[in-house]
Design a protein around this motif. Sequence first.
Motif, PDB file in Angstrom:
ATOM      1  N   ARG A 126       0.720  -1.149  -0.045  1.00 14.26           N
ATOM      2  CA  ARG A 126      -0.124  -0.110  -0.237  1.00 14.26           C
ATOM      3  C   ARG A 126       0.720   1.339   0.153  1.00 14.26           C
ATOM      4  O   ARG A 126       0.551   2.343  -0.469  1.00 14.26           O
ATOM      5  N   THR A 127       2.099   1.313   0.671  1.00 12.14           N
ATOM      6  CA  THR A 127       2.624   2.518   0.979  1.00 12.14           C
ATOM      7  C   THR A 127       3.349   2.589  -0.502  1.00 12.14           C
ATOM      8  O   THR A 127       3.651   3.819  -0.866  1.00 12.14           O
ATOM      9  N   LEU A 128       3.960   1.629  -1.088  1.00 10.60           N
ATOM     10  CA  LEU A 128       4.672   1.544  -2.410  1.00 10.60           C
ATOM     11  C   LEU A 128       3.703   2.265  -3.436  1.00 10.60           C
ATOM     12  O   LEU A 128       4.134   2.766  -4.465  1.00 10.60           O
ATOM     13  N   HIS A 129       2.388   2.047  -3.338  1.00  8.16           N
ATOM     14  CA  HIS A 129       1.459   2.204  -4.430  1.00  8.16           C
ATOM     15  C   HIS A 129       0.563   3.598  -3.937  1.00  8.16           C
ATOM     16  O   HIS A 129      -0.363   3.939  -4.405  1.00  8.16           O
ATOM     17  N   GLY A 130       1.038   4.345  -2.789  1.00  6.58           N
ATOM     18  CA  GLY A 130       0.448   5.626  -2.400  1.00  6.58           C
ATOM     19  C   GLY A 130      -0.735   5.455  -1.799  1.00  6.58           C
ATOM     20  O   GLY A 130      -1.557   6.409  -1.511  1.00  6.58           O
ATOM     21  N   GLY A 131      -1.049   4.326  -1.201  1.00  4.72           N
ATOM     22  CA  GLY A 131      -1.992   3.845  -0.462  1.00  4.72           C
ATOM     23  C   GLY A 131      -2.119   4.287   0.972  1.00  4.72           C
ATOM     24  O   GLY A 131      -1.012   4.686   1.639  1.00  4.72           O
ATOM     25  N   SER A 132      -3.097   3.966   1.794  1.00  8.24           N
ATOM     26  CA  SER A 132      -3.104   4.374   3.301  1.00  8.24           C
ATOM     27  C   SER A 132      -2.408   3.386   3.920  1.00  8.24           C
ATOM     28  O   SER A 132      -2.136   2.099   3.465  1.00  8.24           O
ATOM     29  N   VAL A 133      -1.928   3.801   5.032  1.00  5.40           N
ATOM     30  CA  VAL A 133      -1.311   2.738   5.961  1.00  5.40           C
ATOM     31  C   VAL A 133      -1.990   1.925   6.941  1.00  5.40           C
ATOM     32  O   VAL A 133      -1.678   1.547   7.907  1.00  5.40           O
ATOM     33  N   ARG A 134      -3.452   2.262   6.817  1.00  3.53           N
ATOM     34  CA  ARG A 134      -4.432   1.785   7.624  1.00  3.53           C
ATOM     35  C   ARG A 134      -4.456   0.385   7.704  1.00  3.53           C
ATOM     36  O   ARG A 134      -4.406  -0.278   6.735  1.00  3.53           O
ATOM     37  N   ILE A 135      -4.545  -0.088   8.850  1.00 10.05           N
ATOM     38  CA  ILE A 135      -4.420  -1.695   9.088  1.00 10.05           C
ATOM     39  C   ILE A 135      -5.806  -2.391   8.761  1.00 10.05           C
ATOM     40  O   ILE A 135      -6.717  -1.797   9.351  1.00 10.05           O
ATOM     41  N   GLU A 136      -5.881  -3.246   8.007  1.00 12.02           N
ATOM     42  CA  GLU A 136      -7.112  -4.041   7.759  1.00 12.02           C
ATOM     43  C   GLU A 136      -7.431  -5.052   8.609  1.00 12.02           C
ATOM     44  O   GLU A 136      -6.427  -5.705   9.119  1.00 12.02           O
ATOM     45  N   ALA A 137      -8.760  -5.525   8.602  1.00  7.16           N
ATOM     46  CA  ALA A 137      -8.914  -6.488   9.511  1.00  7.16           C
ATOM     47  C   ALA A 137      -8.412  -7.760   8.924  1.00  7.16           C
ATOM     48  O   ALA A 137      -8.397  -8.007   7.946  1.00  7.16           O
ATOM     49  N   LEU A 138      -7.704  -8.593   9.813  1.00  3.22           N
ATOM     50  CA  LEU A 138      -7.171  -9.790   9.352  1.00  3.22           C
ATOM     51  C   LEU A 138      -8.052 -11.053   9.652  1.00  3.22           C
ATOM     52  O   LEU A 138      -8.991 -10.987  10.288  1.00  3.22           O
ATOM     53  N   PRO A 139      -8.032 -12.008   8.526  1.00  9.94           N
ATOM     54  CA  PRO A 139      -9.073 -13.217   8.712  1.00  9.94           C
ATOM     55  C   PRO A 139      -8.983 -14.114   9.930  1.00  9.94           C
ATOM     56  O   PRO A 139     -10.216 -14.462  10.293  1.00  9.94           O
ATOM     57  N   ALA A 140      -7.859 -14.045  10.412  1.00 14.62           N
ATOM     58  CA  ALA A 140      -7.916 -15.192  11.699  1.00 14.62           C
ATOM     59  C   ALA A 140      -7.206 -14.298  12.847  1.00 14.62           C
ATOM     60  O   ALA A 140      -5.992 -14.226  12.706  1.00 14.62           O
ATOM     61  N   SER A 141      -7.892 -13.803  13.769  1.00 12.66           N
ATOM     62  CA  SER A 141      -7.452 -12.923  14.643  1.00 12.66           C
ATOM     63  C   SER A 141      -6.716 -13.780  15.746  1.00 12.66           C
ATOM     64  O   SER A 141      -7.165 -14.819  15.914  1.00 12.66           O
ATOM     65  N   ALA A 142      -5.641 -13.447  16.193  1.00  6.88           N
ATOM     66  CA  ALA A 142      -4.922 -14.091  17.314  1.00  6.88           C
ATOM     67  C   ALA A 142      -5.300 -13.691  18.653  1.00  6.88           C
ATOM     68  O   ALA A 142      -4.766 -14.310  19.802  1.00  6.88           O
ATOM     69  N   GLY A 143      -6.275 -12.814  18.968  1.00  2.00           N
ATOM     70  CA  GLY A 143      -6.804 -12.386  20.063  1.00  2.00           C
ATOM     71  C   GLY A 143      -6.326 -10.837  20.673  1.00  2.00           C
ATOM     72  O   GLY A 143      -5.487 -10.316  19.719  1.00  2.00           O
TER      73      GLY A 143
END
Length: 191
Positions: free
Chosen positions: A147-164
């Motif tokens: 995302r950074t290389l393509h000029g996008g947001s650094v916002r963290i997206e939800a991950l498929p399997a949370s570790a808690g």
Amino acid sequence: MTQHGLFHLGGFSIEVNAAILITLLGVASCFDIKSRRIPNWLVAAGLVFSLGAHAFLGNGGFSAWALGLLVGFGLFLPLYVVRAMGAGDVKLMGMVGAFLGPASAAGAVLTTLVAGGVLAIAVALWSGALRNTLANVRSLMIQTMFRTLHGGSVRIEALPASAGKLPYAVAIAAGTFIHLLLIRSGHALFA
């Protein structure tokens, strides 16, 4: 009670401010473990007490209080913006900064981040989620890089399997306590 607001506990001198700060962090940790929330009234009480301590005990006055608050809050705010941390954790770190002043707040943030990393690994090991945690970290790093290389947001997206979720007030308490010990021993990077 001895001179300069110190009292002795088992031969170990502790500043009253540090003792109150650690107590507040212990209470915040209990709330965070139980409900995953840090009460605003607790943070507000800490801010009021720390302001009084700075004003009346000659600990740098209002400017040290305000700058410490800004450093603690400001250094954690980007983690909230990218959704890596909750708002209560950011406010709690601001309270820590208000107690410690600006330079020491930066040191407490640093030791808190290290303590948080160690705590996260310990929780992942304990719960058997280390593999999931490492996969999530890898995924986050790759997503952020692309995302950074393509000029996008650094916002963290939800991950498929949370570790808690980690009660980060525990890391803030541990990191702050370690920082206070480092100051006491003369080994703190920021004091």
